[in-house]
Design a protein around this motif. Structure first.
Motif, mmCIF file in Angstrom:
data_model
loop_
_atom_site.group_PDB
_atom_site.id
_atom_site.type_symbol
_atom_site.label_atom_id
_atom_site.label_comp_id
_atom_site.label_asym_id
_atom_site.label_seq_id
_atom_site.Cartn_x
_atom_site.Cartn_y
_atom_site.Cartn_z
ATOM 1 N N HIS A 144 0.831 -1.197 0.000
ATOM 2 C CA HIS A 144 0.000 0.000 0.000
ATOM 3 C C HIS A 144 0.871 1.255 0.000
ATOM 4 N N ALA A 145 0.273 2.361 -0.412
ATOM 5 C CA ALA A 145 0.946 3.654 -0.451
ATOM 6 C C ALA A 145 -0.059 4.739 -0.081
ATOM 7 N N LYS A 146 0.440 5.820 0.514
ATOM 8 C CA LYS A 146 -0.434 6.928 0.900
ATOM 9 C C LYS A 146 -0.337 8.042 -0.129
ATOM 10 N N ILE A 147 -1.487 8.510 -0.587
ATOM 11 C CA ILE A 147 -1.576 9.610 -1.536
ATOM 12 C C ILE A 147 -2.011 10.865 -0.770
ATOM 13 N N THR A 148 -1.257 11.950 -0.934
ATOM 14 C CA THR A 148 -1.579 13.214 -0.275
ATOM 15 C C THR A 148 -1.778 14.292 -1.338
ATOM 16 N N VAL A 149 -2.949 14.944 -1.299
ATOM 17 C CA VAL A 149 -3.273 16.017 -2.241
ATOM 18 C C VAL A 149 -3.393 17.310 -1.440
ATOM 19 N N LYS A 150 -2.601 18.322 -1.817
ATOM 20 C CA LYS A 150 -2.589 19.586 -1.088
ATOM 21 C C LYS A 150 -2.985 20.732 -2.019
ATOM 22 N N GLY A 151 -3.820 21.632 -1.479
ATOM 23 C CA GLY A 151 -4.212 22.820 -2.233
ATOM 24 C C GLY A 151 -4.800 23.849 -1.307
ATOM 25 N N ALA A 152 -4.327 25.094 -1.398
ATOM 26 C CA ALA A 152 -4.867 26.198 -0.605
ATOM 27 C C ALA A 152 -4.847 25.892 0.887
ATOM 28 N N GLU A 153 -3.737 25.368 1.360
ATOM 29 C CA GLU A 153 -3.544 25.022 2.770
ATOM 30 C C GLU A 153 -4.530 23.963 3.255
#
Length: 204
Positions: free
Chosen positions: A92-101
């Motif tokens: 498994h892998a962790k996906i992190t999506v960041k936008g506008a804090e």
């Protein structure tokens, strides 16, 4: 004179000002597991700000997930592409999506490869003759690398290793002694092993 204002006369007015920022991530909620052979799935970003996607792994794994695109500004479809998993264990892998804090995190899973390993056909070998002899057994293997070895130098194999189903021929040298002799054969496939013994007659 002015009348005294009672506290009960005071009213609080809440003013809400929209930031105008849009940032939503969706479409990943029902991914299910990725195929062991490799697969591509997509999720959606609805946004009017800059965003980026990051992948993290446990235990120092080699990267096996590609993201396309990794960054953007505005709405987009994002591809998650996973390499084939050559191990029988799920990963498994962790996906992190960041936008506008703001941050959205989710975990993806990939199935391990299906594997099997069996050894048969050696159970009724009988005794190898003193003058030299050959007998054959079978290995049934799917996605497993295997090897054959012996504790005796007078025993030989063809082939001695492989990664798919095969017949293996055991050839023994001539026994120049009068006594019967014995050797141990070990067939190892992945984390499994099968051990059996063969016997060769002594010279009459």
């Amino acid at each position: 004179s002015f009348p005294t204002r009672r506290s009960s006369d005071l009213k609080t007015i809440e003013i809400i000002q929209s930031s105008g920022i849009t940032f939503e991530v969706y479409g990943y909620e029902n991914f299910g597991s990725f195929l062991a052979s490799g697969e591509t799935k997509t999720f959606e970003i609805r946004s009017n700000v800059d965003w980026e996607v990051d992948v993290s792994y446990e235990n120092g794994e080699e990267p096996w997930v590609q993201i396309d695109p990794l960054t953007g500004n505005g709405s987009s479809t994002v591809n998650i592409i996973v390499d084939p998993n050559e191990d029988s264990n799920e990963r498994h892998a962790k996906i992190t999506v960041k936008g506008a804090e703001r941050t959205v995190e989710f975990t993806i899973y990939q199935n391990g490869i299906s594997s099997s390993f069996n050894v048969y056909g050696y159970e009724n070998f009988g005794t190898f003759i003193a003058g030299g002899d050959s007998k054959t057994f079978s290995i049934s293997s799917s996605n497993v690398t295997w090897t054959v070895s012996s504790d005796s130098t007078w025993v030989h194999f063809s082939p001695s290793s492989g990664s798919s189903s095969s017949q293996v021929t055991i050839t023994v040298d001539a026994n120049s002694g009068n006594s019967e002799r014995m050797a141990t054969i070990t067939v190892t496939g992945g984390t499994e092993s099968v051990t059996f013994k063969i016997t060769q007659s002594g010279r009459i």
